[in-house]
Write a protein that holds these residues in place. Structure first.
Motif, mmCIF file in Angstrom:
data_model
loop_
_atom_site.group_PDB
_atom_site.id
_atom_site.type_symbol
_atom_site.label_atom_id
_atom_site.label_comp_id
_atom_site.label_asym_id
_atom_site.label_seq_id
_atom_site.Cartn_x
_atom_site.Cartn_y
_atom_site.Cartn_z
ATOM 1 N N ASP A 266 -6.557 -2.616 -1.395
ATOM 2 C CA ASP A 266 -7.770 -2.118 -2.056
ATOM 3 C C ASP A 266 -7.907 -0.612 -1.903
ATOM 4 N N ALA A 267 -7.661 -0.108 -0.688
ATOM 5 C CA ALA A 267 -7.785 1.325 -0.452
ATOM 6 C C ALA A 267 -6.750 2.107 -1.247
ATOM 7 N N LEU A 268 -5.505 1.627 -1.260
ATOM 8 C CA LEU A 268 -4.457 2.306 -2.026
ATOM 9 C C LEU A 268 -4.738 2.225 -3.523
ATOM 10 N N ARG A 269 -5.196 1.060 -3.975
ATOM 11 C CA ARG A 269 -5.522 0.875 -5.394
ATOM 12 C C ARG A 269 -6.597 1.873 -5.823
ATOM 13 N N SER B 185 -8.098 6.477 -8.881
ATOM 14 C CA SER B 185 -8.963 7.661 -8.948
ATOM 15 C C SER B 185 -8.164 8.942 -9.122
ATOM 16 N N GLY B 186 -6.838 8.832 -8.983
ATOM 17 C CA GLY B 186 -5.997 10.012 -9.100
ATOM 18 C C GLY B 186 -5.798 10.738 -7.780
ATOM 19 N N GLU B 187 -6.421 10.236 -6.714
ATOM 20 C CA GLU B 187 -6.256 10.857 -5.402
ATOM 21 C C GLU B 187 -4.778 10.834 -4.983
ATOM 22 N N ILE B 188 -4.103 9.712 -5.274
ATOM 23 C CA ILE B 188 -2.648 9.636 -5.100
ATOM 24 C C ILE B 188 -2.068 9.698 -6.512
ATOM 25 N N PRO B 189 -1.369 10.779 -6.849
ATOM 26 C CA PRO B 189 -0.930 10.991 -8.239
ATOM 27 C C PRO B 189 0.288 10.152 -8.634
ATOM 28 N N PRO B 190 0.517 10.011 -9.934
ATOM 29 C CA PRO B 190 1.711 9.312 -10.414
ATOM 30 C C PRO B 190 2.974 9.942 -9.823
ATOM 31 N N GLY B 191 3.912 9.081 -9.437
ATOM 32 C CA GLY B 191 5.177 9.551 -8.889
ATOM 33 C C GLY B 191 5.158 9.805 -7.395
ATOM 34 N N ALA B 192 3.975 9.789 -6.778
ATOM 35 C CA ALA B 192 3.880 10.060 -5.341
ATOM 36 C C ALA B 192 4.494 8.912 -4.547
ATOM 37 N N PRO B 193 5.187 9.230 -3.455
ATOM 38 C CA PRO B 193 5.747 8.164 -2.617
ATOM 39 C C PRO B 193 4.642 7.465 -1.826
ATOM 40 N N LEU B 194 4.834 6.174 -1.637
ATOM 41 C CA LEU B 194 3.932 5.375 -0.807
ATOM 42 C C LEU B 194 4.741 4.970 0.422
ATOM 43 N N LYS B 195 4.686 5.796 1.458
ATOM 44 C CA LYS B 195 5.542 5.629 2.634
ATOM 45 C C LYS B 195 4.921 4.648 3.619
ATOM 46 N N GLN B 196 5.687 3.589 3.902
ATOM 47 C CA GLN B 196 5.195 2.535 4.792
ATOM 48 C C GLN B 196 4.771 3.079 6.150
ATOM 49 N N ASP B 197 5.599 3.959 6.742
ATOM 50 C CA ASP B 197 5.276 4.480 8.078
ATOM 51 C C ASP B 197 3.934 5.205 8.083
ATOM 52 N N ILE C 64 1.431 4.966 5.888
ATOM 53 C CA ILE C 64 0.318 4.056 5.572
ATOM 54 C C ILE C 64 -0.014 3.200 6.789
ATOM 55 N N ALA C 65 1.021 2.681 7.472
ATOM 56 C CA ALA C 65 0.803 1.864 8.670
ATOM 57 C C ALA C 65 0.075 2.671 9.742
ATOM 58 N N ALA C 66 0.480 3.918 9.922
ATOM 59 C CA ALA C 66 -0.174 4.767 10.924
ATOM 60 C C ALA C 66 -1.623 5.062 10.537
ATOM 61 N N GLU C 67 -1.839 5.340 9.259
ATOM 62 C CA GLU C 67 -3.199 5.645 8.786
ATOM 63 C C GLU C 67 -4.163 4.485 9.029
ATOM 64 N N PHE C 68 -3.670 3.247 8.800
ATOM 65 C CA PHE C 68 -4.537 2.074 8.951
ATOM 66 C C PHE C 68 -4.428 1.429 10.331
ATOM 67 N N GLY C 69 -3.501 1.929 11.151
ATOM 68 C CA GLY C 69 -3.341 1.372 12.486
ATOM 69 C C GLY C 69 -2.831 -0.058 12.470
ATOM 70 N N VAL C 70 -1.864 -0.340 11.588
ATOM 71 C CA VAL C 70 -1.323 -1.696 11.450
ATOM 72 C C VAL C 70 0.212 -1.636 11.495
ATOM 73 N N SER C 71 0.815 -2.804 11.578
ATOM 74 C CA SER C 71 2.274 -2.886 11.527
ATOM 75 C C SER C 71 2.737 -2.742 10.075
ATOM 76 N N HIS C 72 4.035 -2.750 9.884
ATOM 77 C CA HIS C 72 4.586 -2.611 8.528
ATOM 78 C C HIS C 72 4.350 -3.845 7.662
ATOM 79 N N THR C 73 4.175 -5.015 8.271
ATOM 80 C CA THR C 73 4.042 -6.253 7.490
ATOM 81 C C THR C 73 2.861 -6.208 6.520
ATOM 82 N N PRO C 74 1.642 -5.890 6.944
ATOM 83 C CA PRO C 74 0.549 -5.852 5.962
ATOM 84 C C PRO C 74 0.712 -4.726 4.935
#
Length: 194
Positions: free
Chosen positions: A4-7, A12-24, A26-36
């Motif tokens: 939901d947060a990434l969507r 909204s354009g906060e993350i622009p087209p072509g931008a990488p979505l890096k698991q490491d 994102i996991a650090a930002e949300f404080g979760v493991s790579h699985t979710p």
């Protein structure tokens, strides 16, 4: 929650087209493991908001006129059906809610807020169809299209014609004119998309 947060950030354009979505990251930002994070990225890929490139990772999908056209066509097929199923179940409270949303659209200059309110306007009607799977698919298509609409409407006011069309949709709902409503919603979607 992560999807939901990434969507929201993508739409909204906060993350622009072509931008990488890096698991490491994102996991650090949300404080979760790579699985979710992987599950969230799979959801975004299934919605067309992200693409997975083998051995390169996941990226926000680029904008494309062909994709925009397909999303518009998709909505033009499903939304009239939802409206047709909903029309006999609409209450005066639903109609009033639609009117209130139109007034909120007129009062805001924030393009993303206008898009969210316009989506809510349509959802007030479609929810009464009691077809949650259809509604979810329409909302996914609309979320993806928001990226295109933000480009088109970010520097101008919400088109007056769109608000006039929203009023006509409410009038057709009040009149219980199923054939008129379904035809008009298809036209409304295609006109907005053009």
């Amino acid at each position: 929650m992560i999807a939901d947060a990434l969507r929201d950030a993508i739409c909204s354009g906060e993350i622009p087209p072509g931008a990488p979505l890096k698991q490491d990251e994102i996991a650090a930002e949300f404080g979760v493991s790579h699985t979710p994070v992987r599950e969230a990225l799979k959801a975004l890929v299934s919605e067309g908001l992200a693409v997975l490139h083998h051995n390169r990772g996941c990226f926000v999908s680029d904008l494309s006129s062909a994709v925009a056209r397909e999303l518009m066509d998709f909505r033009a097929v499903l939304e009239p059906k939802l409206a047709g199923w909903a029309i006999d179940r609409l209450t005066e409270a639903n109609i009033e809610h639609g009117r209130q949303l139109m007034m909120k659209i007129d009062k805001t200059s924030n393009p993303l807020q206008r898009l969210r309110l316009a989506a809510e306007f349509h959802t007030v009607i479609y929810t009464r169809a009691n077809r949650p799977f259809f509604l979810e698919q329409v909302n996914r298509a609309r979320n993806n299209l928001n990226r295109y609409w933000l480009l088109a409407w970010s520097d101008q006011t919400f088109p007056v014609s769109t608000q006039n069309e929203h009023q006509k949709i409410l009038d057709l709902c009040v009149a219980r004119d199923r054939a008129g409503l379904t035809a008009f919603i298809e036209q409304h979607i295609m006109t907005s998309g053009e």
